[in-house]
Design a protein around this motif. Structure first.
Motif, mmCIF file in Angstrom:
data_model
loop_
_atom_site.group_PDB
_atom_site.id
_atom_site.type_symbol
_atom_site.label_atom_id
_atom_site.label_comp_id
_atom_site.label_asym_id
_atom_site.label_seq_id
_atom_site.Cartn_x
_atom_site.Cartn_y
_atom_site.Cartn_z
ATOM 1 N N ALA A 119 29.499 58.520 60.729
ATOM 2 C CA ALA A 119 29.212 59.787 60.058
ATOM 3 C C ALA A 119 28.345 59.557 58.829
ATOM 4 O O ALA A 119 27.405 60.322 58.560
ATOM 5 C CB ALA A 119 30.514 60.485 59.668
ATOM 6 N N LEU A 120 28.641 58.505 58.087
ATOM 7 C CA LEU A 120 27.846 58.166 56.909
ATOM 8 C C LEU A 120 26.426 57.812 57.308
ATOM 9 O O LEU A 120 25.457 58.204 56.639
ATOM 10 C CB LEU A 120 28.495 56.990 56.168
ATOM 11 C CG LEU A 120 27.846 56.524 54.869
ATOM 12 C CD1 LEU A 120 27.759 57.660 53.869
ATOM 13 C CD2 LEU A 120 28.620 55.355 54.279
ATOM 14 N N ASN A 121 26.282 57.082 58.404
ATOM 15 C CA ASN A 121 24.957 56.730 58.902
ATOM 16 C C ASN A 121 24.164 57.980 59.268
ATOM 17 O O ASN A 121 22.974 58.092 58.946
ATOM 18 C CB ASN A 121 25.092 55.816 60.121
ATOM 19 C CG ASN A 121 23.754 55.360 60.667
ATOM 20 O OD1 ASN A 121 22.850 54.983 59.912
ATOM 21 N ND2 ASN A 121 23.600 55.397 61.972
ATOM 22 N N TRP A 138 29.888 45.857 50.978
ATOM 23 C CA TRP A 138 29.859 45.457 52.391
ATOM 24 C C TRP A 138 31.270 45.260 52.937
ATOM 25 O O TRP A 138 31.547 45.613 54.084
ATOM 26 C CB TRP A 138 29.042 44.183 52.546
ATOM 27 C CG TRP A 138 27.558 44.395 52.473
ATOM 28 C CD1 TRP A 138 26.908 45.554 52.173
ATOM 29 C CD2 TRP A 138 26.550 43.414 52.707
ATOM 30 N NE1 TRP A 138 25.553 45.355 52.203
ATOM 31 C CE2 TRP A 138 25.300 44.057 52.524
ATOM 32 C CE3 TRP A 138 26.575 42.064 53.037
ATOM 33 C CZ2 TRP A 138 24.090 43.386 52.674
ATOM 34 C CZ3 TRP A 138 25.370 41.391 53.184
ATOM 35 C CH2 TRP A 138 24.138 42.047 53.005
ATOM 36 N N ILE A 139 32.161 44.690 52.122
ATOM 37 C CA ILE A 139 33.557 44.527 52.547
ATOM 38 C C ILE A 139 34.180 45.895 52.798
ATOM 39 O O ILE A 139 34.863 46.115 53.809
ATOM 40 C CB ILE A 139 34.369 43.763 51.481
ATOM 41 C CG1 ILE A 139 33.822 42.345 51.300
ATOM 42 C CG2 ILE A 139 35.854 43.730 51.856
ATOM 43 C CD1 ILE A 139 34.456 41.587 50.152
ATOM 44 N N GLU A 140 33.933 46.815 51.877
ATOM 45 C CA GLU A 140 34.476 48.166 52.014
ATOM 46 C C GLU A 140 33.963 48.835 53.293
ATOM 47 O O GLU A 140 34.741 49.443 54.042
ATOM 48 C CB GLU A 140 34.078 48.995 50.789
ATOM 49 C CG GLU A 140 34.595 50.422 50.804
ATOM 50 C CD GLU A 140 34.118 51.220 49.611
ATOM 51 O OE1 GLU A 140 34.487 52.408 49.504
ATOM 52 O OE2 GLU A 140 33.367 50.669 48.774
ATOM 53 N N LEU A 141 32.677 48.702 53.562
ATOM 54 C CA LEU A 141 32.092 49.324 54.752
ATOM 55 C C LEU A 141 32.655 48.696 56.027
ATOM 56 O O LEU A 141 32.955 49.396 57.000
ATOM 57 C CB LEU A 141 30.570 49.172 54.726
ATOM 58 C CG LEU A 141 29.835 50.008 53.677
ATOM 59 C CD1 LEU A 141 28.372 49.586 53.599
ATOM 60 C CD2 LEU A 141 29.946 51.492 53.988
ATOM 61 N N PHE A 142 32.790 47.374 56.025
ATOM 62 C CA PHE A 142 33.310 46.677 57.207
ATOM 63 C C PHE A 142 34.714 47.170 57.559
ATOM 64 O O PHE A 142 35.059 47.293 58.741
ATOM 65 C CB PHE A 142 33.326 45.170 56.960
ATOM 66 C CG PHE A 142 33.829 44.370 58.127
ATOM 67 C CD1 PHE A 142 32.965 43.936 59.118
ATOM 68 C CD2 PHE A 142 35.182 44.041 58.244
ATOM 69 C CE1 PHE A 142 33.425 43.198 60.203
ATOM 70 C CE2 PHE A 142 35.653 43.308 59.318
ATOM 71 C CZ PHE A 142 34.766 42.882 60.309
ATOM 72 N N ASN A 143 35.513 47.451 56.553
ATOM 73 C CA ASN A 143 36.902 47.844 56.769
ATOM 74 C C ASN A 143 37.102 49.344 56.922
ATOM 75 O O ASN A 143 38.225 49.803 57.166
ATOM 76 C CB ASN A 143 37.773 47.330 55.617
ATOM 77 C CG ASN A 143 37.948 45.819 55.656
ATOM 78 O OD1 ASN A 143 38.220 45.242 56.707
ATOM 79 N ND2 ASN A 143 37.773 45.170 54.511
ATOM 80 N N MET A 144 36.041 50.123 56.791
ATOM 81 C CA MET A 144 36.140 51.562 56.991
ATOM 82 C C MET A 144 36.318 51.879 58.467
ATOM 83 O O MET A 144 35.861 51.124 59.331
ATOM 84 C CB MET A 144 34.866 52.263 56.475
ATOM 85 C CG MET A 144 34.781 52.402 54.976
ATOM 86 S SD MET A 144 33.193 53.132 54.433
ATOM 87 C CE MET A 144 33.302 54.756 55.199
ATOM 88 N N ALA A 150 25.052 51.196 63.454
ATOM 89 C CA ALA A 150 25.364 52.129 62.373
ATOM 90 C C ALA A 150 25.842 51.387 61.133
ATOM 91 O O ALA A 150 25.436 51.694 60.005
ATOM 92 C CB ALA A 150 26.422 53.130 62.838
ATOM 93 N N LEU A 151 26.712 50.385 61.326
ATOM 94 C CA LEU A 151 27.202 49.586 60.196
ATOM 95 C C LEU A 151 26.051 48.894 59.496
ATOM 96 O O LEU A 151 25.957 48.890 58.266
ATOM 97 C CB LEU A 151 28.224 48.558 60.693
ATOM 98 C CG LEU A 151 28.741 47.567 59.643
ATOM 99 C CD1 LEU A 151 29.522 48.287 58.555
ATOM 100 C CD2 LEU A 151 29.602 46.490 60.304
ATOM 101 N N TRP A 152 25.163 48.293 60.273
ATOM 102 C CA TRP A 152 24.015 47.576 59.711
ATOM 103 C C TRP A 152 23.125 48.519 58.914
ATOM 104 O O TRP A 152 22.666 48.203 57.823
ATOM 105 C CB TRP A 152 23.259 46.902 60.846
ATOM 106 C CG TRP A 152 22.015 46.173 60.465
ATOM 107 C CD1 TRP A 152 20.774 46.342 61.010
ATOM 108 C CD2 TRP A 152 21.855 45.125 59.490
ATOM 109 N NE1 TRP A 152 19.867 45.485 60.444
ATOM 110 C CE2 TRP A 152 20.505 44.732 59.507
ATOM 111 C CE3 TRP A 152 22.744 44.506 58.613
ATOM 112 C CZ2 TRP A 152 20.012 43.735 58.671
ATOM 113 C CZ3 TRP A 152 22.244 43.516 57.772
ATOM 114 C CH2 TRP A 152 20.908 43.140 57.810
#
Length: 229
Positions: A208-210, A195-201, A87-89
């Protein structure tokens, strides 16, 4: 260890000029050490690099992993594994991507520079700084960690430069191993920060965003305006 050459191209639709460059990154250019965004990128991708690598087995026969950096939290410690990592990717790829392409070719010695040159010459994009990633994947850590590790290595060895594209910084990274180029990466500063923001979410928010993006993707397909490959 099986290695794959991956090529990802991120394209800006407002491109204006074909880009050609004899060297991937420009040695001797000034490093924006006074730029708080650069310091944030340096801290996350280098000082707090979230990658861990296999390091044998423990006394119980279980696989061990060593932190590349002892400062930050790893993908595994946060929960970026399995479907969560997928999902992160997926969300990362959509942070700035208009068009995406990934080429998987088993190789013993990858010609990364040649791969990148082919992308540039075959592209109809006109922005000389359109985003792309070309790298040899380390199959022991996977695709996404290989990209983060490549950025980390470029920062650690100083093989990077920051160019100005109409007031918007673009980062050029190159990593090598045993004298061979293992990656060439070009990303906007805004993408690196996202990407930093997403990693730390929280993992739940990224998932949910995915799911939300998947819904939009389906809607675009129905309207025949979907542009992802």
């Amino acid at each position: 260890m099986k290695e794959l050459v991956h090529t990802m191209r991120m394209v800006n639709p407002e491109d204006t000029e074909i880009y050609q460059m004899s060297e991937w990154w420009r040695k001797g250019t000034s490093v924006p050490i006074d730029n708080p965004n650069f310091l944030q990128i340096l801290q996350f991708y280098l000082i707090e690099c979230p990658v861990s690598i296999p390091s044998g087995k423990d006394s119980n026969g279980r696989n061990k992993r060593s932190h590349v950096s002892e400062q930050g939290r790893t993908f595994e410690e946060i929960g970026w594994i399995g479907k969560n990592l997928t999902a992160l990717w997926n969300v990362m790829k959509k942070a700035s991507i208009i068009q995406y392409k990934c080429v998987n070719t088993p190789v013993k010695s990858a010609d990364i520079a040649g791969e990148v040159e082919n992308i540039i010459h075959s592209s109809n994009q006109k922005d000389e700084h359109f985003e792309l990633i070309c790298f040899v994947e380390n199959s022991e850590i996977g695709k996404i960690r290989s990209i983060f590790y490549a950025i980390r290595n470029a920062l650690a060895h100083g093989s990077f430069s920051v160019n100005n594209n109409n007031g918007k910084p673009v980062y050029y990274f190159q990593s090598e191993r045993n004298g061979e180029i293992r990656s060439q990466i070009r990303l906007k500063e805004s993408t690196l920060l996202r990407w930093i923001e997403l990693f730390n979410m929280p993992v739940s928010e990224v998932r949910a965003l995915n799911q939300s993006q998947k819904g939009k993707k389906t809607s675009k397909k129905r309207n025949e305006v979907h542009i992802y490959e």
